[in-house]
Each structure stands twice: as structure tokens, then as C-alpha cells.
Scaffold this active site. Structure first.
Site, PDB file in Angstrom:
ATOM      1  N   HIS A  32      -2.242 -10.267  52.740  1.00  0.00           N
ATOM      2  CA  HIS A  32      -2.979 -11.532  52.787  1.00  0.00           C
ATOM      3  C   HIS A  32      -4.165 -11.480  53.731  1.00  0.00           C
ATOM      4  CE1 HIS A  32       0.794 -12.802  50.949  1.00  0.00           C
ATOM      5  NE2 HIS A  32       0.164 -13.875  50.523  1.00  0.00           N
ATOM      6  N   GLU A  91      -3.835 -16.508  38.053  1.00  0.00           N
ATOM      7  CA  GLU A  91      -5.248 -16.221  38.343  1.00  0.00           C
ATOM      8  C   GLU A  91      -5.993 -15.610  37.161  1.00  0.00           C
ATOM      9  OE1 GLU A  91      -2.987 -15.993  40.600  1.00  0.00           O
ATOM     10  OE2 GLU A  91      -3.802 -17.029  42.355  1.00  0.00           O
TER      11      GLU A  91
END
Lengths: 388, 366
Positions: free
Chosen positions: B164, B95
Site C-alpha cells: 500500500h 478496478e
């Protein structure tokens, strides 16, 4: 014409009398100079040590480096007189990198660097007065006084800053290279970072993508041997930064030799356009500490600093070259330095006179498309603004 | 719509098959007029990206699994086949690296649409979102603008656990220089994503995984390729006069259900869908509270320093004398998201929480 067959030595008699108005020699006859230090390569064949240059170019190196040196020294005293605030990271000692790179590339090739960006800005065609104004937080500054020392930009010359977060500029630079490839341009991006940043994970992430996608990205490690106060042997298990690309070729260059830098950058540009990313490790040195709040003497000896200055100073090397090859006399060079000093002093004076930004500038450039958004000052009932 | 039917007849001549085609077109045209077309949020997002990529060659998509895999949540389905690998890029799981590359590409004038598989992973790249993207236009005094979109699912899904499930609306919306959008319906998804991609500033586009499969009626206007929603304007989903319920994303659906329940008990709730977290539509928020005098704010994310806190502060500052009751906040529980289904349910706002808060604001007992 017969003139071209004359040696440089006899050319001296045909040179026009030096005047204060002559800035650089216009002699662009190719000369070949050997670099003092050989290139070391990783996964590629090193370029030749014979660099093609010209009197004009070497004189330009001298003048440009002298200007950069004087600018940084002037910034030092401005900081000490509190006209420059916050962070100020000086580049004196590393000038050869900025000028050597410019000699090898065009203004359509992109450069992005860290916070040690004043000289890179100048190399890209930035004006002294814009630099000093920005440092002193004036409206005239290259970022209108809103960026500061670490955030100089010159987009029309493809200079994308000026970045304060160590290592962030590396993926950004690979992104610039991505755009060049996407637009099918035949240009490359040089992304500059230090030995401290060389250990950043995002470097390896970006390099991986650059290699996978064949981006024309050239990663230039300005190894001045200290990441702030930490020497390379204390921060890197492997300080052979040109080899750290692993599957990506690399070249180690004497970064204090403007001609070697030029040769390496020329080589790297050709490589990157054909084969994707390459790493250049520039062996260089900074005379100042990491920033103005670092004396630079707690982690290295004064002898080390003065030693480098005596033996490797980039400006002195070019001076020697100019004198040895009879391109200029000592007096001419001293006069040039005096001119440069005056240029810098004038720019400082001009910048000192220039006004600070209007208070309304607090709220400008937030967005390109402001869409009638509100913004607030410290007391939101006192200072509330609708962005244009 | 009739124009389409006429065109088909002209194209096909008057052969039997063309008449059949015309007849079936007429039939579908009739049902078109009678009911409304429906679209899932997933298709809305996909069509938005598709249209913007078609309209502007500078737009490209980048992220994990967006190409060959057709998108982890199938939002980018079909785009690689249609536009090729020079417009749709599968990235490694890095990322920080690919977000920085996206921002750099935006510096140079391209228009990246960077997908985070979920916004939880955006934390690995948050320096680039904030320091490289959000602040650049300001620091460079307008020289470097960043026309990038960061999109992906945000907030809780179902049973995916603490790492998450976080909602990042409050974090990103606090940063000047960013625009932060949160669609609810398919129309929101289309209009806001198209606006985001066209916008010359960095936009954080917070989707919701559980909404992807939901179908919403969609107007003819919203299906047009030029359809865009304005950034910074909230939508009044349901008008009411007794209490204002303000929220965004999935919670809009919950708020509408709560409004139905409240209506059965004689409380008329006005439901506002923020659509835009930054800029926050303070004008619509305050106008509504000045009308109803009562405020309930709802969000999925952590309660402290959340979006609701900002809305409440704005209302208390600007419409204090209009309030007839303390402002109410319904938010996710002040805990990392647990896995067990019953605990997860307790950790997230439910319709009954919104109903209870609205009744409290109306000084009604349970």
C-alpha cells in the site's frame, strides 16, 4: 395498387432488365423468413423465428458480405506478399454477424470490438480503400497508418475500434453504454468479444456494473469455437456463453444466418433500452486461423473447416434465399460478385499507390492539447520536436 | 473584498443587524488583508472537483466509496448530496471493470474523474490506463480522445506496509500520451486538478494521503473558480544560488525544510516543485542547474528507473558543462516498504538525507 397484390413469382416479369449499374433491388416490400435454427434463451423469452425482411435487404446482405469476404481474401494475399505487416486477424466466415447487426441498428448505436475488426469497420460505413491503406500503413488509412489492422475506428459512425488487448473492449463498451444513458439517448452499445475473451474477469466486473446501473449494453460473444488454438471445451468449464451472465439474460443465435443475427440484435436493442444488459452468443466460425501466422489446421481438421463452408457459409445461405425467393437470378448474383471483386481490386490498387505518412506524423496526435511539450526520437539530440 | 462588504450593506439595508453584519464583514475583511487565507489540500481538491462539476455537466465522479461514504479520504465529501447519484457513482471493488467503463465513457465524450482509493489498486486497471486511454488518440490518429482524470493518493502513507506504499510516478510518467501531475500545496491541488479535469487528454493525478490534512496559504486568485495552473510547468518554491533541489509532492515540504537547514550553514538552495511529472519541465530544471551548477533530485519512490533518474539524465545531457559536481539522487530505499516504524523511516527520504546530498554536491563535509 394492384402490383402489391401480385406474388413475388409474377413480379419477375415486371422487373427491370438487370444492368451492371443496378446495385441493389429497391423492393422493400416486407417478406417473412423463418430462421433455420431456433433461438435458445436464458432468463428471457426468445424472439420469434419469423424475421421480417425485404428483397432489398437480403440483396444488401449478399453484396455487403461478398465485399467483406473479398476484402479479407485480398488482405490474405497482401499479407503473404508482405504489404501488410504485424498482426492480421481475418473475419471471413463471420460476415453474417456484421451485416445482420447493421440491419437491426442505427449509426448512432455504438459498436466496439476486438482486433478482428476489418469487416465491422466496413459494416459501419468504412471505405475499402481506407481499410487497405491502413493495413498497408499508408497515410490514407482510416487511422492515418498509425493504428494498423487492430486499430480501425470510425467515430462519426459510432464505431469505437479496434482493440488489441483481449477483453478490454468489454468494459469500454459498457462505458459507451454508460455515456448513452448519461446523455439520456435512446441508443445502445454492442460490445463484441470472442469465446476466448469470454473468460476474462473484466467481463464479469463490467457486466456486474452494467446490470447494477441498468446500462444499455449488449455483450455479443462471437463464438467461433477457438480462442487462438484453444477450443472452447479446453478453455471454458461452461461454454454456454449466453448463460454465463448468470443474472443477466442471454440468447444463443445461429451467427452464420444474417437474418437470425438481425432478429437477435433487434430484440437485444429493445431489451437493453428497457431492462439493461443482455448477452448474445453468436454461433459462428472463422475459416482462417486466428491470425495470418496461424495456419488454423493444427487444432482443427481441414474436413471440419470445409464442412462448415459447405453447410453453413453465410453468403451461400443468402444466395440460396435469393434464388429460392426469385429475388435475383444466378447470373445477377455472379455479376454482383464480379462487381464487388472489381471494387476490392480497385481499392487495393488505389491503396498501394497511396503514400506512407510523413516522418513528422511520428509525433502527431500524442495529445489533443499539446501545451508546447517536447518529444524525442531515438537519438534525442538528433530528433527533438516541440509538439504543436 | 471591499465590494463584498458594500454588497452586504446594500442587501441588508441599514437595520441594526445589517450594520452588525457589515461590521463583522469589515473585521474579517481586515484580517483577510492582513494575513492570508489557508486551505487544506483536502478542501482544495474537494472545491476543485465541485467547481468543475458545477461548470460542466459532462464531469462525473466514479470510484469506491466516493458517494455515500463521502470518500475514503473525504476528498469527495458532499458531492453526492449536491449533485446526486447521476453525477457521483459508487462502484464495486472492481478496478479493471470500472476503470474500463470510465475510459469508455470518455471515448463517448463524457469527462470522468475516476478515483483509485490508492494508486496501488490502479495496477489492477493499468491496462485500461495505458492501452485504452493513453494510446487511443495516437492509434486513432486523433479520432478518439480520452478526457479522463485518474486520481487518488500515491506513495507512502504511515505504516501501511509494502502493498500500500508504492509510488507510481515513474511508471505512468514514462508513457507517451498520458499527462502525470503531482500537487504539493493547496494551490497546486486546486489549480492542477481543475486543469486536469478540463484537459482533453488522459491525466494521472497523484495526490498524497499525508498532505490531505495539511493547510497552506491560498491566494484570492487561487480561490477563483476560473483558476487553473498550466500543465507542464514547474514552480520555483524557493530561490537560491548554490544548489538546485528538485522534487514533487510531499518531498517538496522536506526539501523546503532542508533548504532552511542549509541556509543556516550558508548554503543557498533553490527548491523546485515539479508539479508536472509528464510533461517534465526540462527548461526550468536546466535553467536552474545552469544557475547553481549543482543538482539534488528527490523522490519517495523506488530508486531504479525513477523520476530522479530522468531528471539527472536530462541535466547531464543538456547542461553537462555547467555542472560542478556529480548529480545526486535521494529516493526511497530499494526495498519493499517495511512496516516497523524505524525501518519505514529508513526506507523513506528524510530531511537529513537531502541536506547531506546537497552538502556533498557543494563538496562540503558533514
Amino acid at each position: 395498387m394492384a402490383l402489391s397484390r401480385l406474388s413475388l413469382r409474377s413480379n419477375r416479369f415486371l422487373k427491370p432488365t438487370p444492368t451492371l449499374l443496378r446495385h441493389v433491388s429497391t423492393d422493400t416490400t416486407p417478406i417473412t423468413i423463418e430462421t433455420a435454427v431456433p433461438f435458445e434463451s436464458h432468463l428471457c423469452d426468445a424472439p420469434s423465428r419469423s424475421v421480417t425482411t425485404s428483397s432489398s435487404e437480403i440483396l444488401t446482405f449478399f453484396r455487403d458480405m461478398a465485399r467483406m469476404r473479398r476484402m479479407e481474401i485480398a488482405a490474405d494475399s497482401l499479407y503473404k506478399s508482405k504489404l501488410i505487416r504485424g498482426f492480421c486477424h481475418l473475419y471471413d466466415g463471420q460476415e453474417a454477424l456484421a451485416v445482420g447487426m447493421e440491419a437491426a441498428i442505427t449509426r448512432k448505436d455504438a459498436i466496439i470490438t476486438s482486433y478482428r475488426d476489418h469487416c465491422t469497420f466496413l459494416g459501419r460505413g468504412g471505405e475499402l480503400v481506407d481499410a487497405f491503406s491502413e493495413l498497408m500503413g499508408r497515410k490514407r488509412g482510416c487511422s492515418n497508418g498509425k493504428g494498423g489492422s487492430m486499430h480501425f475506428y470510425k467515430k462519426d459512425a459510432c464505431f469505437y475500434g479496434g482493440h488489441g488487448i483481449v477483453g478490454a473492449q468489454i468494459p469500454l463498451g459498457c462505458g459507451l453504454a454508460f455515456a448513452q444513458k448519461y446523455n439520456k439517448e435512446e441508443f445502445v452499445t454492442f460490445t463484441l468479444y470472442g469465446d476466448g475473451a469470454a473468460n476474462q474477469g473484466q467481463l464479469f466486473e463490467a457486466l456486474n456494473i452494467a446490470a447494477l446501473w441498468d446500462l444499455p449494453a449488449i455483450l455479443v460473444c462471437e463464438n467461433n469455437h477457438y480462442g487462438m488454438g484453444t477450443a472452447t471445451w479446453r478453455s471454458a468449464k461452461s461454454p454456454a456463453y449466453f448463460k454465463r451472465g448468470d443474472y443477466v439474460p442471454g440468447l444463443k443465435v445461429d451467427g452464420m444466418d444474417a437474418l437470425a443475427v438481425k432478429q437477435a440484435c433487434k430484440f437485444a436493442k429493445e431489451h437493453a433500452l428497457k431492462n439493461g444488459p443482455i448477452i448474445l452468443e453468436m454461433d459462428t466460425y472463422r475459416y482462417h486461423g486466428h491470425s495470418m501466422s496461424d495456419p488454423g489446421s493444427t487444432y482443427r481438421t481441414r474436413d471440419e473447416v470445409s464442412g462448415v463452408r459447405q453447410v453453413r457459409d453465410p453468403i451461400e445461405r443468402v444466395r440460396k434465399l435469393l434464388l429460392t425467393h426469385d429475388i435475383a437470378t444466378e447470373k445477377e448474383l455472379k455479376d454482383m460478385e464480379k462487381e464487388v471483386r472489381k471494387e476490392v481490386d480497385d481499392a487495393v490498387a488505389q491503396a498501394k499507390e497511396s503514400p506512407v505518412p510523413e516522418p513528422s506524423e511520428l509525433f502527431t496526435n500524442m495529445y489533443v492539447k499539446d501545451c508546447g511539450v517536447e518529444s524525442f526520437g531515438a537519438d534525442r539530440k538528433e530528433l527533438k520536436v516541440t509538439l504543436p | 473584498m471591499w465590494g463584498i462588504v458594500r454588497q452586504r450593506a446594500v442587501d441588508g439595508g441599514f437595520s441594526a443587524s445589517s450594520l452588525r453584519r457589515t461590521r463583522s464583514a469589515l473585521v474579517s475583511a481586515r484580517s483577510y488583508a492582513a494575513g492570508s487565507k489557508e486551505m487544506t489540500v483536502r478542501d482544495a481538491l474537494n472545491s476543485a472537483i465541485d467547481e468543475e462539476m458545477s461548470a460542466d455537466p459532462k464531469v462525473f465522479v466514479m470510484g469506491e466509496e466516493v458517494g455515500q461514504y463521502q470518500g475514503a479520504y473525504k476528498i469527495t465529501k458532499g458531492l453526492l448530496e449536491k449533485y446526486g447519484p447521476e453525477r457521483v457513482y459508487d462502484t464495486p471493488i472492481t478496478e479493471a471493470g470500472f476503470t474500463g467503463i470510465g475510459v469508455g465513457a470518455a471515448y463517448a465524450g463524457l469527462k470522468p474523474v475516476v478515483e483509485f482509493m490508492t494508486f496501488n489498486f490502479s495496477m489492477q486497471a493499468i491496462d485500461h490506463i495505458i492501452n485504452s486511454a493513453a494510446k487511443s488518440n495516437y492509434m486513432s490518429a486523433g479520432q478518439i480522445n480520452v478526457p479522463i482524470v485518474f486520481r487518488g493518493p500515491n506513495g507512502a502513507a504511515a505504516g501501511v506496509g509494502a502493498q500500500h506504499s508504492q509510488c507510481y510516478a515513474a511508471w505512468y510518467a514514462s508513457v507517451p500520451g498520458l499527462k502525470v501531475l503531482a500537487p504539493y500545496s493547496a494551490e497546486d491541488a486546486r489549480g492542477l486538478l481543475k486543469a486536469a479535469i478540463r484537459d482533453p487528454d488522459p491525466v494521472v493525478f497523484l495526490e498524497n494521503e499525508l498532505l490531505y490534512g495539511e493547510s497552506f496559504p491560498i491566494s484570492e486568485e487561487a480561490l477563483d473558480s476560473s483558476f487553473c495552473l498550466p500543465i507542464g510547468k514547474a514552480k520555483i518554491e524557493r530561490e537560491g544560488k548554490d544548489v538546485t533541489i528538485i522534487t514533487f509532492s510531499k518531498m517538496v515540504g522536506f526539501a523546503l525544510k532542508a533548504a532552511e537547514k542549509l541556509a543556516e550553514e550558508g548554503i543557498s538552495a533553490e527548491v523546485i516543485n515539479l508539479r508536472s511529472i509528464r510533461p517534465l519541465d526540462r527548461a526550468t530544471i536546466n535553467a536552474s542547474v545552469r544557475k547553481t551548477s549543482r543538482l539534488v533530485t528527490v523522490e519517495e519512490g523506488f530508486p531504479q528507473h525513477g523520476v530522479c533518474a530522468e531528471i539527472c539524465a536530462s541535466v547531464v545531457e543538456e547542461s553537462f558543462s555547467y555542472l560542478d559536481a556529480p548529480v545526486e539522487r535521494i529516493a526511497g530505499a530499494d526495498v519493499p516498504m517495511p512496516y516497523a516504524a524505524n525501518l519505514e523511516r529508513l526506507a523513506l527520504p528524510q530531511v537529513e538525507d537531502i541536506v547531506r546530498a546537497a552538502k556533498r554536491a557543494c563538496f562540503r563535509s558533514k
